[in-house]
Design a protein around this motif. Structure first.
Motif, PDB file in Angstrom:
ATOM      1  N   PHE A 161      36.348  31.982  25.429  1.00 28.52           N
ATOM      2  CA  PHE A 161      37.254  32.688  26.341  1.00 28.52           C
ATOM      3  C   PHE A 161      37.370  34.167  25.998  1.00 28.52           C
ATOM      4  O   PHE A 161      37.381  35.027  26.875  1.00 28.52           O
ATOM      5  CB  PHE A 161      38.637  32.029  26.293  1.00 28.52           C
ATOM      6  CG  PHE A 161      39.700  32.792  27.041  1.00 28.52           C
ATOM      7  CD1 PHE A 161      39.757  32.739  28.424  1.00 28.52           C
ATOM      8  CD2 PHE A 161      40.641  33.557  26.361  1.00 28.52           C
ATOM      9  CE1 PHE A 161      40.741  33.457  29.121  1.00 28.52           C
ATOM     10  CE2 PHE A 161      41.617  34.257  27.042  1.00 28.52           C
ATOM     11  CZ  PHE A 161      41.669  34.210  28.436  1.00 28.52           C
ATOM     12  N   GLY A 162      37.445  34.474  24.701  1.00 29.30           N
ATOM     13  CA  GLY A 162      37.735  35.846  24.302  1.00 29.30           C
ATOM     14  C   GLY A 162      36.536  36.769  24.248  1.00 29.30           C
ATOM     15  O   GLY A 162      36.685  37.986  24.434  1.00 29.30           O
ATOM     16  N   LEU A 163      35.326  36.227  24.033  1.00 33.18           N
ATOM     17  CA  LEU A 163      34.158  37.087  23.837  1.00 33.18           C
ATOM     18  C   LEU A 163      33.833  37.957  25.052  1.00 33.18           C
ATOM     19  O   LEU A 163      33.614  39.165  24.888  1.00 33.18           O
ATOM     20  CB  LEU A 163      32.949  36.243  23.441  1.00 33.18           C
ATOM     21  CG  LEU A 163      31.684  37.032  23.082  1.00 33.18           C
ATOM     22  CD1 LEU A 163      31.944  37.969  21.913  1.00 33.18           C
ATOM     23  CD2 LEU A 163      30.534  36.083  22.742  1.00 33.18           C
ATOM     24  N   PRO A 164      33.774  37.414  26.277  1.00 33.73           N
ATOM     25  CA  PRO A 164      33.489  38.304  27.419  1.00 33.73           C
ATOM     26  C   PRO A 164      34.528  39.411  27.573  1.00 33.73           C
ATOM     27  O   PRO A 164      34.175  40.573  27.867  1.00 33.73           O
ATOM     28  CB  PRO A 164      33.513  37.345  28.621  1.00 33.73           C
ATOM     29  CG  PRO A 164      33.223  36.001  28.047  1.00 33.73           C
ATOM     30  CD  PRO A 164      33.874  36.009  26.700  1.00 33.73           C
ATOM     31  N   LEU A 165      35.799  39.080  27.362  1.00 31.44           N
ATOM     32  CA  LEU A 165      36.844  40.101  27.451  1.00 31.44           C
ATOM     33  C   LEU A 165      36.710  41.122  26.329  1.00 31.44           C
ATOM     34  O   LEU A 165      36.968  42.312  26.525  1.00 31.44           O
ATOM     35  CB  LEU A 165      38.225  39.440  27.389  1.00 31.44           C
ATOM     36  CG  LEU A 165      38.604  38.552  28.575  1.00 31.44           C
ATOM     37  CD1 LEU A 165      39.959  37.888  28.332  1.00 31.44           C
ATOM     38  CD2 LEU A 165      38.640  39.356  29.864  1.00 31.44           C
ATOM     39  N   ALA A 166      36.284  40.661  25.145  1.00 32.29           N
ATOM     40  CA  ALA A 166      36.101  41.580  24.025  1.00 32.29           C
ATOM     41  C   ALA A 166      34.953  42.547  24.293  1.00 32.29           C
ATOM     42  O   ALA A 166      35.045  43.738  23.970  1.00 32.29           O
ATOM     43  CB  ALA A 166      35.845  40.789  22.741  1.00 32.29           C
ATOM     44  N   VAL A 167      33.859  42.050  24.886  1.00 33.17           N
ATOM     45  CA  VAL A 167      32.731  42.920  25.232  1.00 33.17           C
ATOM     46  C   VAL A 167      33.174  43.972  26.246  1.00 33.17           C
ATOM     47  O   VAL A 167      32.869  45.172  26.103  1.00 33.17           O
ATOM     48  CB  VAL A 167      31.558  42.093  25.790  1.00 33.17           C
ATOM     49  CG1 VAL A 167      30.470  43.008  26.346  1.00 33.17           C
ATOM     50  CG2 VAL A 167      30.980  41.189  24.708  1.00 33.17           C
ATOM     51  N   LEU A 168      33.896  43.544  27.266  1.00 30.14           N
ATOM     52  CA  LEU A 168      34.378  44.480  28.291  1.00 30.14           C
ATOM     53  C   LEU A 168      35.321  45.510  27.690  1.00 30.14           C
ATOM     54  O   LEU A 168      35.202  46.718  27.964  1.00 30.14           O
ATOM     55  CB  LEU A 168      35.073  43.700  29.409  1.00 30.14           C
ATOM     56  CG  LEU A 168      35.717  44.545  30.513  1.00 30.14           C
ATOM     57  CD1 LEU A 168      34.671  45.379  31.239  1.00 30.14           C
ATOM     58  CD2 LEU A 168      36.478  43.653  31.488  1.00 30.14           C
ATOM     59  N   THR A 169      36.254  45.056  26.865  1.00 26.82           N
ATOM     60  CA  THR A 169      37.222  45.973  26.257  1.00 26.82           C
ATOM     61  C   THR A 169      36.531  46.966  25.329  1.00 26.82           C
ATOM     62  O   THR A 169      36.846  48.167  25.340  1.00 26.82           O
ATOM     63  CB  THR A 169      38.283  45.179  25.475  1.00 26.82           C
ATOM     64  OG1 THR A 169      38.919  44.235  26.347  1.00 26.82           O
ATOM     65  CG2 THR A 169      39.330  46.104  24.892  1.00 26.82           C
ATOM     66  N   ALA A 170      35.595  46.485  24.518  1.00 27.69           N
ATOM     67  CA  ALA A 170      34.870  47.379  23.610  1.00 27.69           C
ATOM     68  C   ALA A 170      34.072  48.409  24.392  1.00 27.69           C
ATOM     69  O   ALA A 170      34.006  49.587  24.000  1.00 27.69           O
ATOM     70  CB  ALA A 170      33.948  46.560  22.703  1.00 27.69           C
ATOM     71  N   TRP A 171      33.460  47.986  25.491  1.00 33.96           N
ATOM     72  CA  TRP A 171      32.685  48.922  26.313  1.00 33.96           C
ATOM     73  C   TRP A 171      33.601  49.981  26.924  1.00 33.96           C
ATOM     74  O   TRP A 171      33.262  51.174  26.946  1.00 33.96           O
ATOM     75  CB  TRP A 171      31.955  48.162  27.409  1.00 33.96           C
ATOM     76  CG  TRP A 171      31.096  49.033  28.269  1.00 33.96           C
ATOM     77  CD1 TRP A 171      29.827  49.465  28.029  1.00 33.96           C
ATOM     78  CD2 TRP A 171      31.466  49.626  29.530  1.00 33.96           C
ATOM     79  NE1 TRP A 171      29.380  50.272  29.038  1.00 33.96           N
ATOM     80  CE2 TRP A 171      30.366  50.384  29.976  1.00 33.96           C
ATOM     81  CE3 TRP A 171      32.612  49.570  30.310  1.00 33.96           C
ATOM     82  CZ2 TRP A 171      30.393  51.088  31.173  1.00 33.96           C
ATOM     83  CZ3 TRP A 171      32.648  50.272  31.504  1.00 33.96           C
ATOM     84  CH2 TRP A 171      31.536  51.026  31.929  1.00 33.96           C
TER      85      TRP A 171
END
Length: 231
Positions: A26-36
């Protein structure tokens, strides 16, 4: 010391692995978006977003769990909406335990991915832009593949961290055997029973082995991907 766990304790081990997988998934796609967003964009609220992302690292886990309870409880603003519109209840459920773990490990993933994105040579993205690649095309064909070591390592370290999460999970999801009782909570429950030190030691050994495997895998995958990318 014989490692002889009961079916209920093996259920806690299985539940721990499941909760960690769901949290990272659940968190990985949101983490990628947030980091970008934090790496590639500039906007007035960027420092505030950065502070909010890293807040779970500095707050006591119990406070994070309490905030989740306020927001996603059956009478919370988000929890009431989820219950009314979709029939979803997160508090005191396996999904709630996964949410608590996801929130606690989100800053770890963002940090790892952000450092990897910052290491990507911007000239490669500019070259792709010159050749006509759009922003999304550059992201998926250039940026993310080059940042993949940080993404993978961040996911594995977050998974290993989920295996030991206690405070936020017990506050938001409680300690329900077969539903929310993960390995750390099972260790805590064993210590509350007279003579339960041996059982707690066995569960702690399992937890130690799982965490060690996770860290070793993150190191191995990180080095392997860096070699594949010629770093």
């Amino acid at each position: 010391m014989n490692l002889s766990l009961s079916p209920e304790e093996w259920t806690a081990v299985r539940l721990t692995l499941e909760v960690a997988a769901r949290a990272v998934g659940f968190g990985l796609p949101l983490a990628v978006l947030t980091a970008w967003v934090l790496t590639r964009t500039r906007f007035p609220g960027r420092p505030v977003l950065n502070a909010l992302v890293h807040l779970p690292l500095v707050l006591p886990p119990v406070v994070t769990g309490w905030l989740l309870l306020v927001l996603f409880g059956v009478r919370g603003p988000l929890g009431a909406l989820l219950q009314h519109w979709f029939g979803i209840r997160l508090v005191f459920t396996t999904a709630g335990a996964a949410l608590a773990c996801a929130v606690m490990t989100f800053p770890i993933m963002v940090r790892s991915i952000r450092l990897s994105l910052e290491a990507v040579d911007p000239r490669l993205e500019q070259a792709a832009r010159t050749l006509g690649a759009g922003r999304l095309d550059r992201l998926f064909s250039v940026t993310l593949p080059l940042a993949s070591p940080g993404i993978l390592v961040g996911a594995i370290v977050a998974y290993a961290t989920c295996l030991g999460e206690f405070g936020a999970v017990i506050t938001f999801a409680a300690n329900i055997p077969g539903e929310t009782q993960t390995l750390p909570l099972a260790i805590y429950a064993a210590l509350q029973v007279p003579g339960g030190e041996d059982k707690a030691a066995q569960l702690s050994l399992v937890s130690l082995c799982l965490a060690l495997v996770g860290l070793l895998l993150s190191e191995w995958f990180g080095k392997r991907l860096n070699r594949m990318l010629g770093r």
